[in-house]
Structure formats: C-alpha cells, structure tokens
Write a protein that holds these residues in place. Structure first.
Motif, PDB file in Angstrom:
ATOM      1  N   GLN A 120       0.841  -1.180   0.000  1.00  0.00           N
ATOM      2  CA  GLN A 120       0.000   0.000   0.000  1.00  0.00           C
ATOM      3  C   GLN A 120       0.887   1.244   0.000  1.00  0.00           C
ATOM      4  OE1 GLN A 120      -3.364   0.051  -0.250  1.00  0.00           O
ATOM      5  NE2 GLN A 120      -3.308  -2.180  -0.462  1.00  0.00           N
ATOM      6  N   ARG A 121       0.941   1.928  -1.107  1.00  0.00           N
ATOM      7  CA  ARG A 121       1.808   3.095  -1.236  1.00  0.00           C
ATOM      8  C   ARG A 121       0.957   4.365  -1.407  1.00  0.00           C
ATOM      9  NH1 ARG A 121       6.763   1.002  -1.655  1.00  0.00           N
ATOM     10  NH2 ARG A 121       7.083  -0.990  -2.734  1.00  0.00           N
ATOM     11  N   LEU A 122       1.434   5.434  -0.829  1.00  0.00           N
ATOM     12  CA  LEU A 122       0.763   6.716  -0.981  1.00  0.00           C
ATOM     13  C   LEU A 122       1.214   7.378  -2.279  1.00  0.00           C
ATOM     14  CD1 LEU A 122       0.998   8.144   2.637  1.00  0.00           C
ATOM     15  CD2 LEU A 122      -0.959   7.038   1.550  1.00  0.00           C
ATOM     16  N   PRO A 123       0.317   8.090  -2.945  1.00  0.00           N
ATOM     17  CA  PRO A 123       0.694   8.744  -4.207  1.00  0.00           C
ATOM     18  C   PRO A 123       1.623   9.930  -3.966  1.00  0.00           C
ATOM     19  CG  PRO A 123      -1.527   9.379  -3.564  1.00  0.00           C
ATOM     20  CD  PRO A 123      -1.103   8.297  -2.607  1.00  0.00           C
ATOM     21  N   VAL A 124       2.421  10.223  -4.977  1.00  0.00           N
ATOM     22  CA  VAL A 124       3.297  11.391  -4.930  1.00  0.00           C
ATOM     23  C   VAL A 124       2.460  12.634  -5.239  1.00  0.00           C
ATOM     24  CG1 VAL A 124       5.285  12.543  -5.980  1.00  0.00           C
ATOM     25  CG2 VAL A 124       5.324  10.068  -5.594  1.00  0.00           C
ATOM     26  N   VAL A 125       2.480  13.599  -4.345  1.00  0.00           N
ATOM     27  CA  VAL A 125       1.696  14.828  -4.501  1.00  0.00           C
ATOM     28  C   VAL A 125       2.630  16.023  -4.358  1.00  0.00           C
ATOM     29  CG1 VAL A 125      -0.165  16.236  -3.555  1.00  0.00           C
ATOM     30  CG2 VAL A 125      -0.401  13.752  -3.634  1.00  0.00           C
ATOM     31  N   LEU A 126       2.546  16.928  -5.316  1.00  0.00           N
ATOM     32  CA  LEU A 126       3.330  18.158  -5.256  1.00  0.00           C
ATOM     33  C   LEU A 126       2.529  19.245  -4.549  1.00  0.00           C
ATOM     34  CD1 LEU A 126       4.763  18.258  -8.906  1.00  0.00           C
ATOM     35  CD2 LEU A 126       5.717  17.146  -6.890  1.00  0.00           C
ATOM     36  N   SER A 127       3.217  20.093  -3.813  1.00  0.00           N
ATOM     37  CA  SER A 127       2.548  21.231  -3.195  1.00  0.00           C
ATOM     38  C   SER A 127       2.188  22.249  -4.278  1.00  0.00           C
ATOM     39  CB  SER A 127       3.463  21.871  -2.144  1.00  0.00           C
ATOM     40  OG  SER A 127       4.589  22.450  -2.783  1.00  0.00           O
ATOM     41  N   ARG A 128       1.420  23.235  -3.886  1.00  0.00           N
ATOM     42  CA  ARG A 128       1.022  24.255  -4.861  1.00  0.00           C
ATOM     43  C   ARG A 128       2.241  25.026  -5.377  1.00  0.00           C
ATOM     44  NH1 ARG A 128      -4.522  24.931  -4.720  1.00  0.00           N
ATOM     45  NH2 ARG A 128      -5.555  23.923  -2.949  1.00  0.00           N
ATOM     46  N   SER A 129       3.170  25.316  -4.500  1.00  0.00           N
ATOM     47  CA  SER A 129       4.366  26.046  -4.937  1.00  0.00           C
ATOM     48  C   SER A 129       5.220  25.165  -5.850  1.00  0.00           C
ATOM     49  CB  SER A 129       5.169  26.508  -3.730  1.00  0.00           C
ATOM     50  OG  SER A 129       5.567  25.413  -2.927  1.00  0.00           O
ATOM     51  N   GLU A 130       5.306  23.876  -5.556  1.00  0.00           N
ATOM     52  CA  GLU A 130       6.067  22.964  -6.404  1.00  0.00           C
ATOM     53  C   GLU A 130       5.415  22.821  -7.770  1.00  0.00           C
ATOM     54  OE1 GLU A 130       8.093  19.929  -3.123  1.00  0.00           O
ATOM     55  OE2 GLU A 130       6.014  19.628  -3.773  1.00  0.00           O
ATOM     56  N   MET A 131       4.084  22.787  -7.790  1.00  0.00           N
ATOM     57  CA  MET A 131       3.372  22.701  -9.065  1.00  0.00           C
ATOM     58  C   MET A 131       3.615  23.960  -9.885  1.00  0.00           C
ATOM     59  SD  MET A 131       1.826  19.955  -9.944  1.00  0.00           S
ATOM     60  CE  MET A 131       1.428  20.907 -11.366  1.00  0.00           C
ATOM     61  N   THR A 294      -5.705  16.016  -4.674  1.00  0.00           N
ATOM     62  CA  THR A 294      -5.368  16.428  -3.317  1.00  0.00           C
ATOM     63  C   THR A 294      -5.666  17.902  -3.088  1.00  0.00           C
ATOM     64  OG1 THR A 294      -3.619  14.760  -3.287  1.00  0.00           O
ATOM     65  CG2 THR A 294      -3.533  16.469  -1.600  1.00  0.00           C
ATOM     66  N   HIS A 295      -5.351  18.728  -4.055  1.00  0.00           N
ATOM     67  CA  HIS A 295      -5.584  20.170  -3.889  1.00  0.00           C
ATOM     68  C   HIS A 295      -7.083  20.490  -3.883  1.00  0.00           C
ATOM     69  CE1 HIS A 295      -1.266  21.042  -5.517  1.00  0.00           C
ATOM     70  NE2 HIS A 295      -1.284  20.450  -4.343  1.00  0.00           N
ATOM     71  N   LEU A 296      -7.875  19.725  -4.635  1.00  0.00           N
ATOM     72  CA  LEU A 296      -9.327  19.907  -4.554  1.00  0.00           C
ATOM     73  C   LEU A 296      -9.848  19.525  -3.181  1.00  0.00           C
ATOM     74  CD1 LEU A 296     -10.772  18.655  -7.985  1.00  0.00           C
ATOM     75  CD2 LEU A 296     -10.520  20.996  -7.181  1.00  0.00           C
ATOM     76  N   LEU A 297      -9.314  18.437  -2.632  1.00  0.00           N
ATOM     77  CA  LEU A 297      -9.738  18.000  -1.302  1.00  0.00           C
ATOM     78  C   LEU A 297      -9.346  19.034  -0.253  1.00  0.00           C
ATOM     79  CD1 LEU A 297     -11.181  15.526  -0.161  1.00  0.00           C
ATOM     80  CD2 LEU A 297      -8.950  14.532   0.331  1.00  0.00           C
ATOM     81  N   GLU A 298      -8.174  19.618  -0.402  1.00  0.00           N
ATOM     82  CA  GLU A 298      -7.742  20.680   0.516  1.00  0.00           C
ATOM     83  C   GLU A 298      -8.649  21.901   0.427  1.00  0.00           C
ATOM     84  OE1 GLU A 298      -2.899  19.922   0.628  1.00  0.00           O
ATOM     85  OE2 GLU A 298      -3.765  21.334  -0.789  1.00  0.00           O
ATOM     86  N   ALA A 299      -9.208  22.122  -0.764  1.00  0.00           N
ATOM     87  CA  ALA A 299     -10.077  23.286  -0.953  1.00  0.00           C
ATOM     88  C   ALA A 299     -11.488  23.058  -0.421  1.00  0.00           C
ATOM     89  CB  ALA A 299     -10.135  23.655  -2.431  1.00  0.00           C
ATOM     90  N   GLY A 300     -11.769  21.828   0.078  1.00  0.00           N
ATOM     91  CA  GLY A 300     -13.055  21.575   0.698  1.00  0.00           C
ATOM     92  C   GLY A 300     -14.069  20.843  -0.155  1.00  0.00           C
ATOM     93  N   TYR A 301     -13.695  20.423  -1.373  1.00  0.00           N
ATOM     94  CA  TYR A 301     -14.636  19.692  -2.207  1.00  0.00           C
ATOM     95  C   TYR A 301     -14.797  18.268  -1.689  1.00  0.00           C
ATOM     96  CZ  TYR A 301     -14.295  23.589  -5.434  1.00  0.00           C
ATOM     97  OH  TYR A 301     -14.339  24.843  -5.989  1.00  0.00           O
ATOM     98  N   ASP A 302     -16.004  17.723  -1.856  1.00  0.00           N
ATOM     99  CA  ASP A 302     -16.298  16.419  -1.287  1.00  0.00           C
ATOM    100  C   ASP A 302     -15.718  15.291  -2.149  1.00  0.00           C
ATOM    101  OD1 ASP A 302     -18.827  15.200  -3.024  1.00  0.00           O
ATOM    102  OD2 ASP A 302     -18.735  17.393  -2.991  1.00  0.00           O
ATOM    103  N   LEU A 303     -15.548  14.137  -1.537  1.00  0.00           N
ATOM    104  CA  LEU A 303     -14.942  12.990  -2.204  1.00  0.00           C
ATOM    105  C   LEU A 303     -15.749  12.530  -3.413  1.00  0.00           C
ATOM    106  CD1 LEU A 303     -13.628  10.639   0.625  1.00  0.00           C
ATOM    107  CD2 LEU A 303     -12.298  11.723  -1.172  1.00  0.00           C
ATOM    108  N   ARG A 304     -17.062  12.589  -3.306  1.00  0.00           N
ATOM    109  CA  ARG A 304     -17.909  12.101  -4.406  1.00  0.00           C
ATOM    110  C   ARG A 304     -17.698  12.936  -5.664  1.00  0.00           C
ATOM    111  NH1 ARG A 304     -19.614   9.672  -7.758  1.00  0.00           N
ATOM    112  NH2 ARG A 304     -21.640   8.702  -8.120  1.00  0.00           N
ATOM    113  N   THR A 305     -17.579  14.241  -5.516  1.00  0.00           N
ATOM    114  CA  THR A 305     -17.330  15.106  -6.665  1.00  0.00           C
ATOM    115  C   THR A 305     -15.974  14.796  -7.283  1.00  0.00           C
ATOM    116  OG1 THR A 305     -18.689  16.876  -5.726  1.00  0.00           O
ATOM    117  CG2 THR A 305     -17.088  17.502  -7.410  1.00  0.00           C
ATOM    118  N   ILE A 306     -14.961  14.655  -6.432  1.00  0.00           N
ATOM    119  CA  ILE A 306     -13.619  14.366  -6.931  1.00  0.00           C
ATOM    120  C   ILE A 306     -13.582  12.998  -7.604  1.00  0.00           C
ATOM    121  CG2 ILE A 306     -11.205  14.073  -6.244  1.00  0.00           C
ATOM    122  CD1 ILE A 306     -11.777  16.010  -3.923  1.00  0.00           C
TER     123      ILE A 306
END
Length: 338
Positions: A120-131, A294-306
């Motif tokens: 079970q591996r976590l995905p690689v996610v870039l921060s907003r500044s890295e993006m 990940t950034h959508l989830l941080e912005a408060g959008y629900d899992l079903r939409t994502i």
C-alpha cells in the motif's frame, strides 16, 4: 492455394483468401481480446506475457502445462527478474485469460494460485508552490498538456488522445472518451487555459487543412465508426487536439495518417521540467493528477465530486487522498495544533 474470385453481388471483399489451417495461439488471444472489447494496450501486454511464458518453458504448448509451470514462471519473475507484485499479477492475469478465455479450461488449480501482495503506497503529490515551479519551467504544447493533467485531472493517455470535438472552451468542459475501464466522463477545463487551448485548436485546424490539401487528413476512428460514417475520419472535429508533427503508417491497416503526439515526449518534458525546478519528489505525469485531487480535497470539495472528476469506479480509490492530507474525511485537527 485457393484462387480469389471476385464477388458477383456487387460488394467488395478482400483480395487475399483466408489462411488455411487453425490460427496460431497468439492470434487466437488477440481475436478473443478484441471480441471482448479489451483495450489495445492490455492486448499488447497479455500477448507479451503469454509469449514469455511459452518461451520460458521451451516453447511447450500451454495445453501441456498447468499450475506447476505457472507458479514456476511467476517465481522466475519475482526471484530472477525482481519485478514488482503488480507486474507479477499482470502476468498471472494474462495466463488466466489464456486458459479460461482462449483454451477454454476452467480448472481448479486456477483458483488456487495466489496473487502477489501489493504494498500500500501513498501517491506522490506536489505542493502548490512545487506545481507552480514545475509548470513555470514548461512551455509550448507540452506545457499546455501538463497544465491539463493538473488542471483537469486527466490521465496521460486521456490527454494525448483528446479529440477536438470533446473540447468545449465556451462551457469550460472536457469530455474524456474511453477512459480507464472504457468509461466516458466529463471534467473541468480551467478557464486559465481557454486562450492557450484555442490557439492550439487553431494550429491543429491549419495543420489539418494542409493534410487535406495534400491528399491526407484522415484520422484513426474507434470501433466501427469508420464504416458507419465514412467521411467522419476527415472531419476536423474528429482530429486529435494534440496532433503529431509528422504523419505515420498505421501498423494495423497500413494507412498513412496523422496520429496524436507521442506520450513519451510529454513524460520526458515533465521530468526535465521537474529537474530544472529543483523538485525533490519524483514528479511524473500521474503525480500531476494526484496533485489535482489532493488540492481539490484541501479546498473543501467532497470525495464524491472528486471521484466523478477522476473517473474512479469506487470511492475507496479516491479516499487514498485523505491519507495524503494526514487527516480523515472530516478534517480532524490534532489537539496539539489547537
């Protein structure tokens, strides 16, 4: 050899008579997979594994082999070739498809073969500044395509296979056709990319007009659409949004067409931009899609939409991004931070 006699009913038929004798094993595998509508890349992978399986056992026919040989082959992959558990499972899936769907064998030993346990591996996610730093190092068509991977959550092949008719700039919407699992879906088109994408559409139209003027201009059509709509392949709406710079020969039909851009070029461009930006994380094209979710989830959008935007069949696949945030779906905050 049988001679070919032209039809008398006014129809056209191939000028080559069908080959005598039963089809070869790998041809039977291809025919069965196409009959079931499986993806071409899955077909290539399965055929490759079945070929390696037969060669590993001295070119013996699979009818003469069984559970012991399958286990030996998978052990060889794990011990000698050191392949990952997911690769082992893909090889096993190819062999099970061979025995069940092609050879018509449903034997008890098939159910007893254990699949390799995937970590079970976590995905690689870039921060907003890295993006921002990575995309700032990209320009041109590859920069636009990378921006779509992050801004729309597209998979790599969904981006390169995008057709002109599926881009709706006015509604800020993209339609993804034949995504993973053969599913269509709609996703957002960032308004910030509207002008750049319109310029790309204009360039694609000009390129298509030049192809038509030189006697070309046809594009590959899925399924039987080429027979249903003979002229659609030359229409601009069916052309790829990101066409290749040169025409190429279709290996299946021998027809010279303009295909979409090579996905490897985009992968290399993202890797080079990541190095220039000094990103320590292993940034890939799929990492841009992970960052989108990940950034959508941080912005408060629900899992079903994502989940719908990503095209996941199960919301449990989308839930992995809550672990990336180090918080549950309810946004639990540590009491120390409070």
């Amino acid at each position: 050899m049988r001679r070919y006699h032209p039809p008398t009913d006014g129809t056209t038929r191939p000028a080559i008579a069908p080959p005598a004798g039963p089809p070869r094993l790998l041809d039977r595998v291809r025919e069965r997979m196409r009959r079931l509508g499986m993806a071409r890349r899955t077909e290539e992978a399965y055929v490759g594994w079945i070929r390696r399986y037969v060669l590993a056992h001295g070119k013996r026919h699979p009818d003469q082999m069984g559970a012991r040989e399958v286990e030996q082959f998978l052990t060889l992959l794990a011990v000698r070739d050191n392949v990952s558990p997911s690769t082992q499972n893909q090889a096993l899936a190819a062999l099970l498809f061979l025995y069940r769907e092609v050879l018509g064998q449903s034997l008890p030993w098939m159910e007893e073969i254990r699949r390799a346990k995937k970590p079970q591996r976590l995905p690689v996610v870039l921060s907003r500044s890295e993006m921002a730093a990575l995309l700032g190092e990209m320009s041109g068509v590859h920069g636009l395509m990378a921006s779509l991977l992050y801004g729309s959550g597209l998979r790599l092949m969904e981006c390169v296979r995008l057709r002109v008719k599926d881009v709706d700039i006015a509604r800020s919407e993209l339609v993804v056709r034949q995504g993973k699992g053969g599913k269509d879906r709609r996703t957002m088109l960032p308004q910030a990319l509207g002008v750049r994408l319109q310029v790309q559409m204009d360039e694609a139209r000009a390129l298509h007009r030049r192809d038509l003027a030189t006697g070309f201009g046809e594009v590959w059509m899925p399924d039987a659409l080429a027979r249903k709509f003979p002229n659609a392949a030359r229409e601009f709406g069916w052309q790829y949004a990101f066409p290749a710079t040169t025409r190429s020969v279709d290996p299946a039909s021998g027809v010279v067409r303009r295909h979409h851009r090579d996905e490897k070029g985009l992968q290399r461009a993202v890797k080079a931009a990541s190095l220039r930006a000094g990103t320590a994380k292993p940034a890939t094209c799929h990492a841009l899609r992970h960052s989108f979710a990940t950034h959508l989830l941080e912005a408060g959008y629900d899992l079903r939409t994502i989940q719908e935007l990503l095209g996941h069949a199960d919301v449990r696949t989308t839930q992995i991004y809550t672990h990336v945030l180090n918080r549950g779906g309810h946004g639990v905050v540590s009491p120390l931070d409070r």
